[in-house]
Design a protein around this motif. Structure first.
Motif, short mmCIF file in Angstrom:
data_model
loop_
_atom_site.label_atom_id
_atom_site.label_comp_id
_atom_site.label_asym_id
_atom_site.label_seq_id
_atom_site.Cartn_x
_atom_site.Cartn_y
_atom_site.Cartn_z
N ASN A 1 -41.93 -3.20 -16.96
CA ASN A 1 -42.33 -2.85 -18.40
C ASN A 1 -41.31 -1.91 -18.96
O ASN A 1 -41.39 -1.69 -20.24
N GLY A 2 -40.50 -1.62 -18.14
CA GLY A 2 -39.52 -0.43 -18.39
C GLY A 2 -40.05 1.00 -18.56
O GLY A 2 -39.29 1.89 -19.19
N GLY A 3 -41.06 1.18 -18.06
CA GLY A 3 -41.93 2.60 -18.34
C GLY A 3 -41.48 3.18 -16.97
O GLY A 3 -40.76 2.98 -15.98
N ARG A 4 -41.87 4.53 -17.00
CA ARG A 4 -41.45 5.50 -15.83
C ARG A 4 -42.46 5.34 -14.82
O ARG A 4 -43.74 4.91 -14.83
N GLU A 5 -41.73 5.24 -13.57
CA GLU A 5 -42.41 4.56 -12.32
C GLU A 5 -43.17 5.88 -11.72
O GLU A 5 -44.03 5.67 -10.79
N ASP A 6 -42.67 6.95 -11.86
CA ASP A 6 -43.28 8.24 -11.16
C ASP A 6 -44.58 8.81 -11.96
O ASP A 6 -45.47 9.77 -11.29
N ARG A 7 -45.12 8.21 -12.91
CA ARG A 7 -46.53 8.58 -13.25
C ARG A 7 -47.37 7.49 -13.14
O ARG A 7 -48.42 7.54 -14.16
N THR A 8 -47.56 6.69 -12.36
CA THR A 8 -48.03 5.38 -12.29
C THR A 8 -49.06 5.48 -11.20
O THR A 8 -48.62 6.25 -9.91
N GLU A 9 -50.33 5.08 -11.09
CA GLU A 9 -50.89 5.03 -9.93
C GLU A 9 -52.16 4.11 -10.18
O GLU A 9 -52.54 3.71 -11.36
N PHE A 10 -52.67 3.21 -9.09
CA PHE A 10 -53.97 2.41 -9.01
C PHE A 10 -55.01 3.36 -9.24
O PHE A 10 -55.31 3.87 -8.27
N GLY B 1 -59.33 6.96 -15.91
CA GLY B 1 -58.03 7.03 -15.04
C GLY B 1 -57.05 5.96 -15.51
O GLY B 1 -56.15 5.78 -15.06
N LEU B 2 -57.32 5.23 -16.63
CA LEU B 2 -56.55 4.20 -17.39
C LEU B 2 -55.31 4.72 -17.72
O LEU B 2 -54.24 3.91 -17.97
N TRP B 3 -55.15 6.26 -18.01
CA TRP B 3 -53.99 6.81 -18.81
C TRP B 3 -52.67 6.49 -17.46
O TRP B 3 -51.65 6.58 -17.92
N VAL C 1 -56.18 -4.02 -12.93
CA VAL C 1 -56.81 -3.11 -12.51
C VAL C 1 -58.39 -3.32 -13.05
O VAL C 1 -59.31 -3.32 -12.35
N LYS C 2 -58.52 -3.88 -14.31
CA LYS C 2 -59.84 -4.07 -14.76
C LYS C 2 -60.72 -5.35 -13.94
O LYS C 2 -61.90 -5.35 -13.45
N ARG D 1 -61.83 -4.20 -10.50
CA ARG D 1 -63.07 -3.57 -10.84
C ARG D 1 -63.23 -2.27 -9.77
O ARG D 1 -64.09 -2.48 -8.79
N PRO D 2 -62.47 -1.55 -9.48
CA PRO D 2 -62.23 -0.65 -8.57
C PRO D 2 -63.25 0.81 -8.72
O PRO D 2 -62.93 1.89 -8.97
N TYR D 3 -64.54 0.35 -8.80
CA TYR D 3 -65.69 1.29 -8.96
C TYR D 3 -66.74 1.02 -8.04
O TYR D 3 -66.72 -0.34 -7.80
#
Length: 192
Positions: free
Chosen positions: A93-102, A117-119, A132-133, A136-138
């Motif tokens: 997506n061209g975004g920053r890789e260091d600020r992502t997490e599942f 946590g969706l941020w 992720v949706k 269903r990680p809950y």
């Protein structure tokens, strides 16, 4: 930001393959331990009645702690694979890789807690959010993902002790047909 590309999930697949390797090692080590028949059973006569009881004992003590290492390594690789999926989406997506997490909602949490946590998916784009949706990680959605998240957190601070015991009991009863009855009992638990 550039146009989204197709994410490369190969690293996530490699992490799952590594987790499977640790799971196979766990099975081999556990099978070797239980092949030694680590428990014993003896019949104990009752003093007041004609009934007998059974005393189940542990002959060998706790299995090798390497079993806990296999479990922890497998869990960690599975947790990393989830993060690698989101990182691959961010890269594509061209975004920053260091600020992502599942994001995984902790045990006891609710589906609504997932939105907090969706941020972590902002740079990963809509594909990651949809992944992720759907996962269903809950707790009431996918308790297995919650367990992976919780066990990974526990393993950072202490060993995950995997415990299993099983006993085979064979009893001969008297009488005209001298029948043989078999009883199998198994007890499984995971201790933190």
């Amino acid at each position: 930001m550039r146009a989204a590309e197709k994410p490369d999930f190969a690293d996530a697949v490699r992490k799952v393959e590594r987790a499977n390797y640790h799971i196979d090692e766990f099975h081999r080590a556990a099978a070797a331990h239980f092949a030694k028949h680590p428990t014993s059973v003896s019949m104990v006569p009752a003093k007041k009645r004609a009934a007998h009881g059974f005393l189940v004992g542990d002959r060998m003590g706790f299995p090798d702690k390497a079993l806990a290492l296999y479990v922890g390594d497998a869990v960690h690789n599975l947790r990393c694979a989830l993060d690698y999926l989101i990182t691959a989406c961010a890269k594509a997506n061209g975004g920053r890789e260091d600020r992502t997490e599942f994001p995984i909602v902790k045990a006891g949490g609710k589906k609504a807690d997932l939105t907090k946590g969706l941020w972590k998916l902002k740079d990963a784009g809509p594909l990651a959010t949809e992944l992720v949706k759907r996962a269903r990680p809950y707790p009431r959605g996918n308790p297995y993902l919650v367990a992976v998240g919780e066990l990974d957190r526990f393993d950072k601070h202490r060993l995950i002790l995997a415990v299993q015991s099983s006993v085979d009991i064979s009893v001969r009863t008297g009488g005209w047909n001298n029948r043989r009855h078999s009883v199998k009992a198994a007890d499984q638990a995971a201790s933190r």
